[in-house]
Design an enzyme around this catalytic site. Sequence first.
Site, mmCIF file in Angstrom:
data_model
loop_
_atom_site.group_PDB
_atom_site.id
_atom_site.type_symbol
_atom_site.label_atom_id
_atom_site.label_comp_id
_atom_site.label_asym_id
_atom_site.label_seq_id
_atom_site.Cartn_x
_atom_site.Cartn_y
_atom_site.Cartn_z
ATOM 1 N N ASP A 104 -11.836 9.976 12.843
ATOM 2 C CA ASP A 104 -12.212 9.189 11.771
ATOM 3 C C ASP A 104 -11.196 7.919 11.616
ATOM 4 O OD1 ASP A 104 -13.404 8.694 9.469
ATOM 5 O OD2 ASP A 104 -12.623 10.323 8.297
ATOM 6 N N TRP A 129 -5.615 5.186 5.076
ATOM 7 C CA TRP A 129 -6.304 5.644 6.080
ATOM 8 C C TRP A 129 -5.322 6.265 7.212
ATOM 9 C CZ3 TRP A 129 -4.777 2.419 9.911
ATOM 10 C CH2 TRP A 129 -4.661 1.264 9.697
ATOM 11 N N LYS A 141 -8.781 10.126 -4.442
ATOM 12 C CA LYS A 141 -9.655 9.225 -3.989
ATOM 13 C C LYS A 141 -9.028 8.850 -2.501
ATOM 14 C CE LYS A 141 -10.701 5.428 -3.230
ATOM 15 N NZ LYS A 141 -10.951 4.800 -1.725
ATOM 16 N N LEU A 170 -11.816 4.588 4.852
ATOM 17 C CA LEU A 170 -12.117 4.336 6.315
ATOM 18 C C LEU A 170 -11.682 5.661 6.915
ATOM 19 C CD1 LEU A 170 -10.245 0.965 6.697
ATOM 20 C CD2 LEU A 170 -12.691 1.463 6.823
ATOM 21 N N SER A 191 -1.313 -0.474 0.478
ATOM 22 C CA SER A 191 -0.326 -1.688 0.745
ATOM 23 C C SER A 191 0.337 -2.231 -0.730
ATOM 24 C CB SER A 191 -1.608 -2.695 1.236
ATOM 25 O OG SER A 191 -2.396 -2.875 -0.015
ATOM 26 N N CYS A 193 3.450 3.075 7.749
ATOM 27 C CA CYS A 193 4.258 2.569 6.951
ATOM 28 C C CYS A 193 5.930 2.261 7.250
ATOM 29 C CB CYS A 193 4.034 3.229 5.681
ATOM 30 S SG CYS A 193 4.451 4.896 5.604
ATOM 31 N N GLU A 231 4.378 -7.478 6.970
ATOM 32 C CA GLU A 231 3.867 -6.123 7.777
ATOM 33 C C GLU A 231 2.634 -6.327 8.474
ATOM 34 O OE1 GLU A 231 2.272 -2.980 4.994
ATOM 35 O OE2 GLU A 231 3.540 -1.648 5.930
HETATM 36 P P1 NAD Z 1 -4.843 -0.279 1.105
HETATM 37 O O1 NAD Z 1 -3.870 -0.636 -0.214
HETATM 38 O O2 NAD Z 1 -5.823 -1.165 1.606
HETATM 39 O O3 NAD Z 1 -5.770 0.904 0.558
HETATM 40 C C1 NAD Z 1 -5.071 2.161 -0.021
HETATM 41 C C2 NAD Z 1 -6.099 2.921 -0.901
HETATM 42 O O4 NAD Z 1 -6.286 2.105 -1.973
HETATM 43 C C3 NAD Z 1 -7.273 3.118 -0.364
HETATM 44 O O5 NAD Z 1 -7.732 4.281 -0.704
HETATM 45 C C4 NAD Z 1 -8.321 1.994 -0.969
HETATM 46 O O6 NAD Z 1 -9.501 2.246 -1.142
HETATM 47 C C5 NAD Z 1 -7.610 1.999 -2.350
HETATM 48 N N1 NAD Z 1 -7.920 0.552 -2.935
HETATM 49 C C6 NAD Z 1 -8.066 -0.472 -2.440
HETATM 50 N N2 NAD Z 1 -8.332 -1.617 -3.271
HETATM 51 C C7 NAD Z 1 -8.378 -0.766 -4.540
HETATM 52 C C8 NAD Z 1 -8.216 -1.202 -6.012
HETATM 53 N N3 NAD Z 1 -8.438 -2.384 -6.240
HETATM 54 N N4 NAD Z 1 -7.958 -0.402 -7.038
HETATM 55 C C9 NAD Z 1 -7.790 1.102 -6.626
HETATM 56 N N5 NAD Z 1 -7.578 1.550 -5.168
HETATM 57 C C10 NAD Z 1 -7.835 0.565 -4.481
HETATM 58 O O7 NAD Z 1 -3.902 0.264 2.079
HETATM 59 P P2 NAD Z 1 -4.477 0.870 3.543
HETATM 60 O O8 NAD Z 1 -5.118 -0.219 4.416
HETATM 61 O O9 NAD Z 1 -5.347 2.076 3.520
HETATM 62 O O10 NAD Z 1 -3.050 1.353 3.989
HETATM 63 C C11 NAD Z 1 -2.190 0.627 4.703
HETATM 64 C C12 NAD Z 1 -0.939 0.418 3.725
HETATM 65 O O11 NAD Z 1 -0.234 1.755 3.290
HETATM 66 C C13 NAD Z 1 0.179 -0.219 4.431
HETATM 67 O O12 NAD Z 1 0.575 -1.358 4.094
HETATM 68 C C14 NAD Z 1 1.158 0.838 4.550
HETATM 69 O O13 NAD Z 1 2.581 0.547 4.765
HETATM 70 C C15 NAD Z 1 1.063 1.676 3.267
HETATM 71 N N6 NAD Z 1 1.358 3.045 3.357
HETATM 72 C C16 NAD Z 1 2.594 3.205 2.747
HETATM 73 C C17 NAD Z 1 3.069 4.521 2.913
HETATM 74 C C18 NAD Z 1 4.391 4.851 2.242
HETATM 75 O O14 NAD Z 1 4.544 6.157 2.031
HETATM 76 N N7 NAD Z 1 5.136 4.384 1.729
HETATM 77 C C19 NAD Z 1 2.382 5.595 3.602
HETATM 78 C C20 NAD Z 1 1.143 5.074 4.414
HETATM 79 C C21 NAD Z 1 0.894 3.900 4.235
#
Ligand code: NAD
Length: 525
Positions: free
Chosen positions: A110, A168, A192, A196, A246, A301, A402
Amino acid sequence: MTLTYDHQTADGTTAQSLLHPIGHYIAGSWQPPVSSQWLDVVDPSTGAAVGRIAAGDADDIALAVKAARASFDSGIWSGLAPSDRATVLRSAARLVAEQTTLLATIESIDSGKPIKEAEGDIAGVVDVLDYFAGAATKVVGQTMSLPEAQLGIVLREPVGVVGAITPWNFPLYVAVWKAAAALSVGCTVVLKPSELASITCLHLGELMTKAGLPDGALNVVSGLGATAGAPLSLHGDVDMLTFTGSTATGSKIMEARARRALPLQVELGGKSPLVVFADADIATAADAAAFGAFFAQGENCNAGSRILVERSIASEFVRRLVSVAEAIRIGAPLDQKTELGSLISPEHLAKVEGFVDRARASGVTVACGGSRVTIAGCEGGSFYRPTVLTDVGRDHEVFTEEIFGPVVTVTVFDSEIEAADLANATVYGLAAGVWTQDIDRAFRMTRTIRSGYVWINTYNTTPVEAPFGGVKRSGFGRDTAMQAIDNYLVWKTVAISTVPFAGWYRASARDLDTVGTEREVVSDE
Ligand code: NAD
């Protein structure tokens, strides 16, 4: 051994069947999406659609929140003895452990991560479930003496329904950080996961039921951020929202919840420095720096994505770093020998590549990598070579943004003060690493660097026993250790009078009663 989609557990569950869930997991059973809409599950290493998930929207979220609310309000989980909640979480840990190979296979398919790393993720999930099983019985309130001879009892109560939105890159691991901590203290959850990589999280719903979790205590709704995440983040019946993703999405969610004065906790992006002083063991530091930067394809992250190295050892350090980077085995994620898998999507690959191409064009040296790679049998995948960029200035976008890919920058410093200054030259504050044999310097740097985590002569370990989370624009609150349960508990103060109420007004109701007056006493009752 190379695993396949047909990997099967003792009970006959196959990776294939899990890749085609019947819908969302709500109130203890599979529910097809209200809209009848579905999304493809894409294997990032081949680009092929290998399954499907329900495309949830506000209607599915409403059903899931309703189930979580009903479960919470009924007390069937929130009112259970903590030791009974612990038993359920512990048995979930055992079920996950038994299905390690299956879950790791799915996670690898996945998300594109190497199976070896996916197995580590699942072992981490087991630890997290076990840890929060233990946490369930460790929630304690306070007592205190209060003025006017009152006894204060401060209860810690579950906040209620928790919404969890997760990324993801460590799909099940991050989801379980949140779900296990919230469930351990009696909350109910609507999860939720990222569109991805949702499969293991959906499967978790069913595993938790098998472990004895009452229906509705954990609900998993798949779907896009805009159509499923947003309605969850705004639902008025979600008492607490926990988000990892993010900084851009996190800010959007914070803004939306602030408008309704709804609480939340967020774990966001990072741009973590790894500082290497001249007294460090160069070979070991280079090895660890490569691990910090390229583990999980750099889609991590807390990746140590900015290496700061003392000038006198810089060229030797870079030589060794490049040699480690070039030896990393890029390959099919399900191959046990693979050390670096596919990035999550062609769009993400293009974004990573864009950073490197712009850096190269602006005069940054690409010491190694800097290009895509085609893997036999995975021609449709999104593979990118581990990339080391040198001569990177503090204002360059590859130093400040990042990238979230296998790309690391190297910047040279001349003094400890400059190293600390460069380390803090970021809007983020998730993690940092320091390599030195000088213990005084290690502690000085630890105090100076503004981040939620500092590794000294190591990198990347995030055991559940220690709090993990950020400062600055990396978020607030913690997702692990006992600090995590703070997100899901509220304090309730009970003040008990141990003497007769003294009266507030000149003539209190009590006095008037005793002199037989007919004056009406207005009470709040
Ligand atoms: P993302 O922000 O694109 O998505 C994260 C989640 O938010 C997903 O489930 C997505 O569907 C949801 N989402 C997107 N738009 C939304 C909205 N408008 N309203 C509500 N939910 C929404 O992040 P990503 O690409 O899945 O993950 C990568 C990012 O996560 C990187 O910036 C990374 O640094 C961060 N991250 C942080 C940690 C930490 O512990 N600080 C851990 C893992 C990842």
